[in-house]
Design a protein around this motif. Structure first.
Motif, PDB file in Angstrom:
ATOM      1  N   UNK A 180     -19.975  21.873 -43.445  1.00 53.84           N
ATOM      2  CA  UNK A 180     -19.056  20.773 -42.510  1.00 53.84           C
ATOM      3  C   UNK A 180     -20.344  19.242 -42.483  1.00 53.84           C
ATOM      4  N   UNK A 181     -21.292  19.379 -42.408  1.00 48.76           N
ATOM      5  CA  UNK A 181     -22.012  18.090 -42.494  1.00 48.76           C
ATOM      6  C   UNK A 181     -22.096  17.642 -44.096  1.00 48.76           C
ATOM      7  N   UNK A 182     -21.963  17.854 -44.567  1.00 51.86           N
ATOM      8  CA  UNK A 182     -21.264  17.728 -45.831  1.00 51.86           C
ATOM      9  C   UNK A 182     -19.569  15.916 -45.538  1.00 51.86           C
ATOM     10  N   UNK A 183     -19.261  16.603 -45.281  1.00 46.95           N
ATOM     11  CA  UNK A 183     -17.462  15.987 -45.232  1.00 46.95           C
ATOM     12  C   UNK A 183     -17.610  15.197 -44.444  1.00 46.95           C
ATOM     13  N   UNK A 184     -18.481  15.094 -42.910  1.00 47.22           N
ATOM     14  CA  UNK A 184     -18.418  15.062 -41.280  1.00 47.22           C
ATOM     15  C   UNK A 184     -18.593  13.149 -42.103  1.00 47.22           C
ATOM     16  N   UNK A 185     -19.842  12.744 -42.973  1.00 43.95           N
ATOM     17  CA  UNK A 185     -19.706  11.291 -42.753  1.00 43.95           C
ATOM     18  C   UNK A 185     -18.695  10.697 -43.847  1.00 43.95           C
ATOM     19  N   UNK A 186     -17.823  11.414 -44.155  1.00 46.93           N
ATOM     20  CA  UNK A 186     -17.490  10.449 -44.499  1.00 46.93           C
ATOM     21  C   UNK A 186     -16.409   9.777 -43.642  1.00 46.93           C
ATOM     22  N   UNK A 187     -15.746  10.073 -42.796  1.00 49.43           N
ATOM     23  CA  UNK A 187     -15.017   9.451 -41.111  1.00 49.43           C
ATOM     24  C   UNK A 187     -15.398   8.185 -40.869  1.00 49.43           C
ATOM     25  N   UNK A 188     -16.425   8.922 -40.084  1.00 47.24           N
ATOM     26  CA  UNK A 188     -17.553   6.812 -40.211  1.00 47.24           C
ATOM     27  C   UNK A 188     -16.861   6.429 -40.796  1.00 47.24           C
ATOM     28  N   UNK A 189     -17.578   6.489 -41.894  1.00 46.21           N
ATOM     29  CA  UNK A 189     -17.137   5.301 -43.608  1.00 46.21           C
ATOM     30  C   UNK A 189     -15.879   4.540 -43.109  1.00 46.21           C
ATOM     31  N   UNK A 190     -15.339   5.532 -42.903  1.00 44.04           N
ATOM     32  CA  UNK A 190     -13.919   5.235 -42.943  1.00 44.04           C
ATOM     33  C   UNK A 190     -12.901   5.233 -44.035  1.00 44.04           C
ATOM     34  N   UNK A 191     -14.010   6.330 -44.856  1.00 43.66           N
ATOM     35  CA  UNK A 191     -13.043   7.306 -45.738  1.00 43.66           C
ATOM     36  C   UNK A 191     -12.289   8.468 -45.821  1.00 43.66           C
ATOM     37  N   UNK A 192     -10.826   8.033 -44.452  1.00 48.87           N
ATOM     38  CA  UNK A 192      -9.919   8.762 -44.663  1.00 48.87           C
ATOM     39  C   UNK A 192      -9.421   9.758 -45.822  1.00 48.87           C
ATOM     40  N   UNK A 193      -9.362   9.390 -46.391  1.00 48.20           N
ATOM     41  CA  UNK A 193      -8.141   9.528 -47.368  1.00 48.20           C
ATOM     42  C   UNK A 193      -9.128  11.222 -48.586  1.00 48.20           C
ATOM     43  N   UNK A 194     -10.651  11.226 -48.290  1.00 50.88           N
ATOM     44  CA  UNK A 194     -11.041  12.142 -49.092  1.00 50.88           C
ATOM     45  C   UNK A 194     -11.431  12.589 -48.511  1.00 50.88           C
TER      46      UNK A 194
END
Length: 256
Positions: A180-194
Motif C-alpha cells: 500500500x505504501x508503494x501506491x499511496x503517494x500517487x494520489x497526493x501527487x494527483x496521478x489518479x489514473x495510474x
C-alpha cells in the motif's frame, strides 16, 4: 446461523491470503468450512520462480524505451524490483528442489521457517522502501517507509515467541502495508489514473488469493503474471514522480 457462516467465509479469505505469502502451511479449517488447498507441486514452484521475471523484465524494457531522459525515480523503480527478484526466485527454486528431492530420513525441511523465505520477504521490504521514493520523490516519505520496513525486516529474523499463526498474519500484514505504501503517494501527487490502475490490477491479482483452492495451486504463478500490469502503471507514474511533469516520451505517457 448466517453470522457463523459469514465469519467462516471471512476466515477462509484470510487463510487464502496467507497461503499466497507462505503457501506450504497447513491450516485447521474453520468450523463448517472446507480447508483451502495449499500444497504446491514441483512444477508449480518452478513456475512460481519463472513468472517472477515478468514485472522486472517489463520495468527494464520500459526504462530502455524511455532512453537517456529516464528520470532518476524511474531508474530507482527498476533497481528496486531487480534487487528483490533473485531472492524470490531462489526461494521458489529451493521449494521446487525440496519437492522433487526430499531430504534424507531424519532431516526436515520447513518451507516457511527457513532463511530463503526470510530473505525473500526481507527484500520485499527493502524493495518497497526504494519504490516508496521512486513513486513519491520525497525523502521524508522514503524515511518513514524505510523505518517501517526496517522494523518489519527485524521481526522476520527474530525468533517468534507468539502463536505461529498470529506471527504469520503479522508478516502478511506488514507486506500488505509495504505494498500500500508503494501506491499511496500517487494520489497526493494527483496521478489518479495510474493510482487507480495500479490498485485495480493489484486487486485483480489479489482476487486469485480467494480462488486459489479452485485453481488447484496455480494461483501463485498467475498472481506473479498479473504483477506485470501493476508494474506498468507504476512505471508510467514514476516518469513524472520527481517534478510532476513528464520530461520525456515513454510508453503510455507523452512529453509535456
Amino acid at each position: 446461523s448466517e453470522l457463523d457462516e459469514a465469519e467462516a467465509e471471512v476466515e477462509n479469505l484470510v487463510v487464502g491470503l496467507e497461503d499466497f505469502l507462505e503457501p506450504e502451511v497447513s491450516h485447521a479449517p474453520p468450523v463448517g468450512a472446507k480447508p483451502p488447498r495449499v500444497e504446491m507441486t514441483t512444477t508449480q514452484e518452478a513456475l512460481n520462480a519463472v513468472t517472477m521475471f515478468g514485472a522486472p523484465v517489463y520495468a527494464a524494457w520500459y526504462v530502455r524505451e524511455a532512453g537517456d531522459c529516464a528520470p532518476f525515480t524511474l531508474v530507482m523503480l527498476l533497481v528496486a524490483v531487480w534487487l528483490h527478484l533473485p531472492w524470490s526466485v531462489a526461494y521458489h527454486a529451493v521449494c521446487a528442489v525440496r519437492k522433487a528431492r526430499p531430504l534424507p530420513k531424519g532431516m526436515k525441511w520447513d518451507p516457511v521457517d527457513n532463511k530463503f523465505r526470510r530473505l525473500d520477504q526481507t527484500w520485499i521490504h527493502i524493495s518497497g522502501s526504494l519504490m516508496s521514493y521512486a513513486l513519491s520523490a520525497s525523502i521524508a516519505y522514503f524515511a518513514a517507509a524505510a523505518l517501517f520496513n526496517g522494523v518489519s525486516v527485524a521481526n522476520l529474523w527474530v525468533k517468534e515467541n507468539t502463536n505461529a499463526q498470529l506471527a504469520r498474519r503479522r508478516r502478511l500484514t506488514n507486506v500488505l502495508i509495504c505494498t500500500i505504501g508503494q501506491v499511496a503517494p500517487l494520489f497526493p501527487r494527483g496521478d489518479v489514473e495510474n493510482g487507480l490502475g495500479a490498485i485495480t490490477s493489484f486487486l485483480a491479482a489479489a482476487g486469485l488469493f480467494v480462488v486459489n483452492s479452485k485453481l488447484e495451486g496455480w494461483g501463485h504463478c498467475l498472481f506473479h503474471v498479473l504483477l506485470i500490469p501493476y508494474m506498468a502503471f507504476l512505471c508510467r507514474s514514476a516518469v513524472a514522480a520527481e517534478t510532476g511533469i513528464v520530461t520525456c516520451e515513454a510508453p503510455g505517457v507523452r512529453f509535456g
